[in-house]
Design a protein around this motif. Structure first.
Motif, PDB file in Angstrom:
ATOM      1  N   VAL A  25      23.603   6.021  25.310  1.00 18.88           N
ATOM      2  CA  VAL A  25      23.627   4.935  26.286  1.00 18.88           C
ATOM      3  C   VAL A  25      22.187   4.723  26.730  1.00 18.88           C
ATOM      4  N   PRO A  26      21.668   3.491  26.605  1.00 22.56           N
ATOM      5  CA  PRO A  26      20.274   3.241  27.001  1.00 22.56           C
ATOM      6  C   PRO A  26      20.041   3.594  28.472  1.00 22.56           C
ATOM      7  N   PRO A  27      18.888   4.170  28.795  1.00 21.79           N
ATOM      8  CA  PRO A  27      18.590   4.483  30.187  1.00 21.79           C
ATOM      9  C   PRO A  27      18.682   3.225  31.046  1.00 21.79           C
ATOM     10  N   GLY A  28      19.207   3.376  32.230  1.00 19.08           N
ATOM     11  CA  GLY A  28      19.332   2.256  33.146  1.00 19.08           C
ATOM     12  C   GLY A  28      20.586   1.431  32.947  1.00 19.08           C
ATOM     13  N   THR A  29      21.458   1.831  32.002  1.00 14.55           N
ATOM     14  CA  THR A  29      22.702   1.099  31.798  1.00 14.55           C
ATOM     15  C   THR A  29      23.586   1.298  33.018  1.00 14.55           C
ATOM     16  N   PRO A  30      24.043   0.210  33.654  1.00 16.23           N
ATOM     17  CA  PRO A  30      24.900   0.387  34.828  1.00 16.23           C
ATOM     18  C   PRO A  30      26.227   1.026  34.448  1.00 16.23           C
ATOM     19  N   PHE A  31      26.741   1.848  35.326  1.00 15.02           N
ATOM     20  CA  PHE A  31      28.019   2.520  35.145  1.00 15.02           C
ATOM     21  C   PHE A  31      28.048   3.389  33.890  1.00 15.02           C
ATOM     22  N   ALA A  32      26.951   4.074  33.624  1.00 16.08           N
ATOM     23  CA  ALA A  32      26.890   4.995  32.490  1.00 16.08           C
ATOM     24  C   ALA A  32      26.733   6.413  33.021  1.00 16.08           C
ATOM     25  N   PHE A  33      27.395   7.360  32.372  1.00 14.90           N
ATOM     26  CA  PHE A  33      27.335   8.752  32.810  1.00 14.90           C
ATOM     27  C   PHE A  33      27.359   9.639  31.574  1.00 14.90           C
ATOM     28  N   GLU A  34      26.450  10.594  31.509  1.00 12.63           N
ATOM     29  CA  GLU A  34      26.410  11.529  30.395  1.00 12.63           C
ATOM     30  C   GLU A  34      27.217  12.771  30.756  1.00 12.63           C
ATOM     31  N   VAL A  35      28.190  13.100  29.927  1.00  8.05           N
ATOM     32  CA  VAL A  35      29.002  14.295  30.134  1.00  8.05           C
ATOM     33  C   VAL A  35      28.233  15.480  29.569  1.00  8.05           C
ATOM     34  N   VAL A  36      28.034  16.506  30.398  1.00  8.39           N
ATOM     35  CA  VAL A  36      27.274  17.683  29.994  1.00  8.39           C
ATOM     36  C   VAL A  36      28.224  18.858  29.845  1.00  8.39           C
ATOM     37  N   LEU A  37      28.206  19.455  28.667  1.00 12.49           N
ATOM     38  CA  LEU A  37      29.022  20.649  28.413  1.00 12.49           C
ATOM     39  C   LEU A  37      28.185  21.874  28.729  1.00 12.49           C
ATOM     40  N   ASP A  38      28.781  22.826  29.430  1.00 12.46           N
ATOM     41  CA  ASP A  38      28.080  24.079  29.676  1.00 12.46           C
ATOM     42  C   ASP A  38      29.051  25.227  29.435  1.00 12.46           C
ATOM     43  N   GLU A  39      28.539  26.418  29.479  1.00 19.57           N
ATOM     44  CA  GLU A  39      29.355  27.602  29.191  1.00 19.57           C
ATOM     45  C   GLU A  39      30.515  27.714  30.172  1.00 19.57           C
ATOM     46  N   GLY A  40      31.706  27.906  29.664  1.00 18.42           N
ATOM     47  CA  GLY A  40      32.893  28.046  30.504  1.00 18.42           C
ATOM     48  C   GLY A  40      33.533  26.722  30.886  1.00 18.42           C
ATOM     49  N   ASP A  41      32.988  25.622  30.410  1.00 14.32           N
ATOM     50  CA  ASP A  41      33.521  24.289  30.708  1.00 14.32           C
ATOM     51  C   ASP A  41      33.661  23.558  29.378  1.00 14.32           C
ATOM     52  N   SER A  42      34.827  23.665  28.753  1.00 15.43           N
ATOM     53  CA  SER A  42      35.008  23.200  27.378  1.00 15.43           C
ATOM     54  C   SER A  42      34.934  21.697  27.207  1.00 15.43           C
ATOM     55  N   CYS A  43      35.046  20.925  28.301  1.00 19.46           N
ATOM     56  CA  CYS A  43      35.038  19.466  28.150  1.00 19.46           C
ATOM     57  C   CYS A  43      34.009  18.768  29.028  1.00 19.46           C
ATOM     58  N   GLY A  44      33.381  19.464  29.933  1.00 21.53           N
ATOM     59  CA  GLY A  44      32.390  18.852  30.810  1.00 21.53           C
ATOM     60  C   GLY A  44      32.956  18.342  32.123  1.00 21.53           C
ATOM     61  N   ALA A  45      34.199  18.711  32.452  1.00 22.34           N
ATOM     62  CA  ALA A  45      34.847  18.225  33.678  1.00 22.34           C
ATOM     63  C   ALA A  45      34.130  18.688  34.941  1.00 22.34           C
ATOM     64  N   ARG A  46      33.463  19.810  34.868  1.00 20.16           N
ATOM     65  CA  ARG A  46      32.767  20.342  36.051  1.00 20.16           C
ATOM     66  C   ARG A  46      31.737  19.343  36.580  1.00 20.16           C
ATOM     67  N   SER A  47      31.090  18.608  35.676  1.00 21.35           N
ATOM     68  CA  SER A  47      30.054  17.656  36.096  1.00 21.35           C
ATOM     69  C   SER A  47      30.634  16.318  36.557  1.00 21.35           C
ATOM     70  N   LEU A  48      31.964  16.159  36.491  1.00 22.31           N
ATOM     71  CA  LEU A  48      32.605  14.884  36.829  1.00 22.31           C
ATOM     72  C   LEU A  48      33.426  14.942  38.114  1.00 22.31           C
ATOM     73  N   GLN A  49      33.292  15.985  38.898  1.00 24.55           N
ATOM     74  CA  GLN A  49      34.115  16.151  40.096  1.00 24.55           C
ATOM     75  C   GLN A  49      33.841  15.106  41.173  1.00 24.55           C
ATOM     76  N   ASP A  50      32.719  14.426  41.102  1.00 25.22           N
ATOM     77  CA  ASP A  50      32.419  13.371  42.084  1.00 25.22           C
ATOM     78  C   ASP A  50      33.381  12.187  41.962  1.00 25.22           C
ATOM     79  N   TYR A  51      34.111  12.089  40.855  1.00 27.34           N
ATOM     80  CA  TYR A  51      35.066  10.994  40.675  1.00 27.34           C
ATOM     81  C   TYR A  51      36.372  11.221  41.444  1.00 27.34           C
ATOM     82  N   VAL A  52      36.636  12.452  41.883  1.00 29.83           N
ATOM     83  CA  VAL A  52      37.851  12.735  42.651  1.00 29.83           C
ATOM     84  C   VAL A  52      37.811  11.922  43.941  1.00 29.83           C
ATOM     85  N   GLY A  53      38.909  11.203  44.210  1.00 34.77           N
ATOM     86  CA  GLY A  53      39.010  10.367  45.398  1.00 34.77           C
ATOM     87  C   GLY A  53      38.636   8.919  45.156  1.00 34.77           C
ATOM     88  N   GLN A  54      38.032   8.617  44.029  1.00 35.26           N
ATOM     89  CA  GLN A  54      37.645   7.243  43.729  1.00 35.26           C
ATOM     90  C   GLN A  54      38.781   6.502  43.014  1.00 35.26           C
TER      91      GLN A  54
END
Length: 104
Positions: A25-54
């Motif tokens: 996704v080109p930098p500065g694209t509106p409404f773009a989010f990069e999902v980051v996978l890290d150890e112990g998080d098989s899908c990257g959901a940990r980095s998406l918790q800010d969406y809860v409640g929206q």
């Protein structure tokens, strides 16, 4: 010789899933989010918790640069494709608000 002729394409197909690369996704694209996978998080959901409640429309309107699939499901929904620990799942309530973000 015939066995080798058929084995090589099969080996190439077997290696194909390892070559899946997300579309950048080109930098500065509106409404773009990069999902980051890290150890112990098989899908990257940990980095998406800010969406809860929206509103779920916020999730649907976001472009995810992700090496894993992303889906939005309603309350009590069942999926014919089963559980996938490498897929991000946004679960919504009856008001179409995101209540959980997890892998599955």
């Amino acid at each position: 010789m015939t066995l080798i002729r058929f084995a090589f394409p099969l080996l190439a197909l077997a290696a194909l899933p390892a070559c899946v690369v997300p579309i950048p996704v080109p930098p500065g694209t509106p409404f773009a989010f990069e999902v980051v996978l890290d150890e112990g998080d098989s899908c990257g959901a940990r980095s998406l918790q800010d969406y809860v409640g929206q509103d779920a429309d916020v999730v649907r309107g976001t472009t995810f640069q992700s090496p894993v699939p992303v889906r939005v499901v309603g309350p009590g929904a069942t999926s014919a494709d089963g559980v996938n620990p490498q897929r991000v799942t946004f679960v919504t309530d009856a008001a179409d608000k995101v209540v959980t973000v997890g892998c599955g």
